[in-house]
Motif scaffolding. Sequence first.
Motif, PDB file in Angstrom:
ATOM      1  N   THR A  59       0.819  -1.212   0.000  1.00 52.86           N
ATOM      2  CA  THR A  59       0.000   0.000   0.000  1.00 52.86           C
ATOM      3  C   THR A  59       0.859   1.271   0.000  1.00 52.86           C
ATOM      4  O   THR A  59       2.084   1.203   0.075  1.00 52.86           O
ATOM      5  N   LEU A  60       0.190   2.412  -0.121  1.00 55.42           N
ATOM      6  CA  LEU A  60       0.858   3.718  -0.157  1.00 55.42           C
ATOM      7  C   LEU A  60       1.826   3.781  -1.338  1.00 55.42           C
ATOM      8  O   LEU A  60       2.960   4.243  -1.208  1.00 55.42           O
ATOM      9  N   CYS A  61       1.339   3.367  -2.505  1.00 52.61           N
ATOM     10  CA  CYS A  61       2.140   3.424  -3.737  1.00 52.61           C
ATOM     11  C   CYS A  61       1.806   4.723  -4.475  1.00 52.61           C
ATOM     12  O   CYS A  61       0.636   4.998  -4.758  1.00 52.61           O
ATOM     13  N   PHE A  62       2.853   5.470  -4.789  1.00 57.51           N
ATOM     14  CA  PHE A  62       2.655   6.763  -5.467  1.00 57.51           C
ATOM     15  C   PHE A  62       3.483   6.908  -6.734  1.00 57.51           C
ATOM     16  O   PHE A  62       3.536   7.987  -7.305  1.00 57.51           O
ATOM     17  N   SER A  63       4.181   5.838  -7.155  1.00 56.84           N
ATOM     18  CA  SER A  63       4.951   5.951  -8.403  1.00 56.84           C
ATOM     19  C   SER A  63       4.998   4.606  -9.116  1.00 56.84           C
ATOM     20  O   SER A  63       4.814   3.543  -8.498  1.00 56.84           O
ATOM     21  N   ALA A  64       5.274   4.680 -10.419  1.00 61.10           N
ATOM     22  CA  ALA A  64       5.356   3.459 -11.224  1.00 61.10           C
ATOM     23  C   ALA A  64       6.552   2.610 -10.788  1.00 61.10           C
ATOM     24  O   ALA A  64       6.478   1.378 -10.778  1.00 61.10           O
ATOM     25  N   ASN A  65       7.645   3.256 -10.413  1.00 63.90           N
ATOM     26  CA  ASN A  65       8.804   2.490  -9.932  1.00 63.90           C
ATOM     27  C   ASN A  65       8.481   1.718  -8.661  1.00 63.90           C
ATOM     28  O   ASN A  65       8.920   0.579  -8.485  1.00 63.90           O
TER      29      ASN A  65
END
Length: 217
Positions: A107-113
Amino acid sequence: MKFFVDTADVDAIAELNDLGMVDGVTTNPSLILKSGRDILEVTKEICDLLQGPVSAEVVATDADEMISEGRKLAEIAPNIAVKVPLTWAGLKTCKTLTDAGTMVNVTLCFSANQALIAAKAGATFISPFIGRLDDINLDGMELIADIRAIYDNYDFNTQILAASIRSANHMKDAALIGADVATAPPAVIKAMANHVLTDKGLAQFLSDWEKTGQKIL
Ligand code: E4P
């Protein structure tokens, strides 16, 4: 697209579940606070309501403790998905729990990387937060599209779980892009049924029906 409900409110989950709208549930520490319930008790109650994945989030920040918390949460029921933050400790926990056969929601994903590295760690679900990116004038839906393209390029099995959904339009856009799952508060799922022309049309039909003086029952 699967629908997960983003809440720890058991009655709200049950209401939507009775209509076949619930493929899973996501919770987080803020939602547990809002419920006023004990995390282990309320999560067990939710798991008993449905067969789909129920995300329960760890709160430790170092890997060893996170793994222990994850194991404890996973004991609640077979349909638990342990939710871990997208930190290095979270990725270590993801790999350990995934290897042991536990579903993990990163969770808490904010980028493609971040999504790419979570897939490499074997995440069952990746949760990009659309609304929180929109809040800071970035494009949350563009992130969903980027992750979809990357995962499809390499046939990753990690499911894209569009999170931090704030509106019915977010649900439509996530579905158009091809998110595997969208998790939304009960009110947003219910709002998907609304249309002003439905309300207007129904009012007209009911008014005309009244004038016929007829009854069906
Ligand atoms: C997802 O799993 C999170 O619980 C949730 O979608 C966060 O939403 P918010 O940004 O509206 O708090």
